[in-house]
Design an enzyme around this catalytic site. Structure first.
Site, PDB file in Angstrom:
ATOM      1  N   HIS A 293      -1.146   0.008  -9.975  1.00 58.42           N
ATOM      2  CA  HIS A 293      -1.799  -0.945  -9.051  1.00 58.42           C
ATOM      3  C   HIS A 293      -2.352  -2.165  -9.820  1.00 58.42           C
ATOM      4  CE1 HIS A 293      -3.996  -1.378  -4.951  1.00 58.42           C
ATOM      5  NE2 HIS A 293      -3.698  -2.566  -5.461  1.00 58.42           N
TER       6      HIS A 293
ATOM      7  N   ARG B 111       0.855  -1.186   0.000  1.00 55.60           N
ATOM      8  CA  ARG B 111       0.000   0.000   0.000  1.00 55.60           C
ATOM      9  C   ARG B 111       0.894   1.240   0.000  1.00 55.60           C
ATOM     10  NH1 ARG B 111      -3.452  -2.818  -1.504  1.00 55.60           N
ATOM     11  NH2 ARG B 111      -5.466  -3.298  -0.539  1.00 55.60           N
TER      12      ARG B 111
ATOM     13  N   GLU C  53      -3.728   7.143  -4.452  1.00 58.28           N
ATOM     14  CA  GLU C  53      -3.864   6.734  -5.857  1.00 58.28           C
ATOM     15  C   GLU C  53      -5.314   6.848  -6.339  1.00 58.28           C
ATOM     16  OE1 GLU C  53      -2.234   2.717  -5.193  1.00 58.28           O
ATOM     17  OE2 GLU C  53      -4.212   1.911  -5.631  1.00 58.28           O
TER      18      GLU C  53
HETATM   19  C1  8YV Z   1      -6.768  -5.285  -5.831  1.00 57.81           C
HETATM   20  C2  8YV Z   1      -5.277  -5.310  -3.716  1.00 57.81           C
HETATM   21  O1  8YV Z   1      -6.444  -5.078  -7.157  1.00 57.81           O
HETATM   22  O2  8YV Z   1      -6.194  -7.322  -2.902  1.00 57.81           O
HETATM   23  C3  8YV Z   1      -5.736  -6.224  -2.630  1.00 57.81           C
HETATM   24  O3  8YV Z   1      -5.620  -5.843  -1.447  1.00 57.81           O
HETATM   25  O4  8YV Z   1      -4.698  -4.331  -3.475  1.00 57.81           O
HETATM   26  C4  8YV Z   1      -5.487  -5.635  -5.150  1.00 57.81           C
HETATM   27  O5  8YV Z   1      -5.253  -6.989  -5.364  1.00 57.81           O
HETATM   28  C5  8YV Z   1      -7.682  -4.210  -5.454  1.00 57.81           C
HETATM   29  O6  8YV Z   1      -7.426  -3.581  -4.294  1.00 57.81           O
HETATM   30  C6  8YV Z   1      -9.083  -4.768  -5.561  1.00 57.81           C
HETATM   31  O7  8YV Z   1     -10.039  -4.281  -4.717  1.00 57.81           O
END
Ligand code: 8YV
Length: 320
Positions: free
Chosen positions: A286, A239, A268
């Protein structure tokens, strides 16, 4: 009997939406517009469950407004910093995430960032695409070897361990810091450091793989960046809020850090604009879990949680 109603807050892969349509009265979001908190509350008024993404903040104020019939909130993610778990628990709403579904894809992407940063991929692409490549020479675009370097992994959960497995294949020496030391077999000869500071001192390349929590936010600040060896590389697939952007940008500009590879950003998609001007940052939007297989798996895991909660069984990845 009518099918239960599920509010699906974002556009999901076709196979996941097909299963949603088959098993539920699915309120899909075909435009993929991000709903406001008020819209979420209004749309959820007749829902038995919600399938959300990290773009939806489940705050105590929103949880208050959810109807009594709503039994489950399943997130299409492993991270769950966007969900107030205590508020869900207080209302008896099951909250569940999807761990283990994107481990390999995210670890692959961490290697892409490590290679991209260490081997100057962005500059190399620019050179070719802008027609500036005038031919080979011995000192053109020199990066660094991964072989023999010390990889520091901050957060040795599933994804951290998968990064370690890959990095061993590149001949790297694995070091890690985690809340607790791993059992001997999972550690697989990696060196444990009881503090993040100790890990940083030996990390030629640092990979951030810890969850974002109030304790880990801004973990990589100016003081800690100073502990890294000169010329270190930092990559982040976890993150963005775990890094102090201003400190990172300063270290990339001064040469304290050789390069960075970033897939995630504080705020982001509005990343700090100075990143865009730095040639030694390899930037991705991301996409850690963005493979066809993984995104299907994430959706199925979210649906497994919803199915269980609505059928009165324990959700496989319940968060409280
Ligand atoms: C996702 C992610 O793409 O799973 C997570 O925590 O950060 C990513 O895999 C995204 O956040 C989907 O909600």
């Amino acid at each position: 009997m009518p099918k239960p109603t599920i509010l699906v807050t974002r556009r999901l892969p076709p196979a996941v939406e097909a299963r949603l349509r088959r098993d539920y009265d699915a309120k899909l979001n075909q435009d993929d517009r991000i709903y406001t908190s008020d819209e979420l509350a209004a749309l959820a008024a007749d829902a038995d469950g919600m399938l959300i993404c990290t773009s939806e903040k489940i705050t105590p104020a929103l949880v208050e407004k959810l109807p009594d019939r709503l039994k489950v909130i399943a997130t299409f993610s492993v991270g769950y910093e966007h969900i107030d778990i205590a508020a869900c628990e207080a209302r008896g709403i099951v909250a569940a995430n999807a761990p283990g579904t994107m481990t390999e894809a995210t670890a692959d992407l961490a290697m892409l960032l490590i290679l991209g940063a260490a081997r100057r991929s962005y500059e190399a692409q620019q050179l070719v695409r802008q027609g500036q490549w005038k031919g080979w020479h011995a000192t053109m675009l020199l990066g660094i070897d991964l072989h023999g370097k010390r990889l520091g992994i901050y957060g040795m959960g599933r994804i951290g361990q998968a990064v370690a497995r890959r990095a061993r294949g590149f001949g790297m020496e694995i070091h890690y810091h985690n809340r607790s030391r791993l059992p001997h077999d999972l550690e697989a000869q990696a060196t444990y450091h009881a503090t993040l500071e100790d890990l940083l001192r030996v990390s030629d390349i640092l990979s951030i793989n810890a969850p974002s929590t109030p304790d880990t936010r801004n973990a990589l600040n100016a003081e800690r960046i100073a502990l890294l060896p000169d010329g270190a590389v930092v990559v982040n697939t976890a993150r963005g809020d775990m890094i102090d952007d201003v400190a990172l940008i300063g270290a990339l500009k001064s040469g304290k850090l050789r390069a960075a590879g970033l897939d995630v950003f504080a705020g982001e998609p509005n990343l700090h604009k100075d990143f865009l001007a730095l040639p030694n940052v390899y930037l991705l939007p991301h996409i850690g879990s963005a493979t066809i297989e993984t995104r299907d798996r994430m959706g199925y895991a979210a649906l497994d949680n919803i199915d269980a909660a609505l059928q009165g069984r324990p959700a496989p990845n319940r968060l409280w």
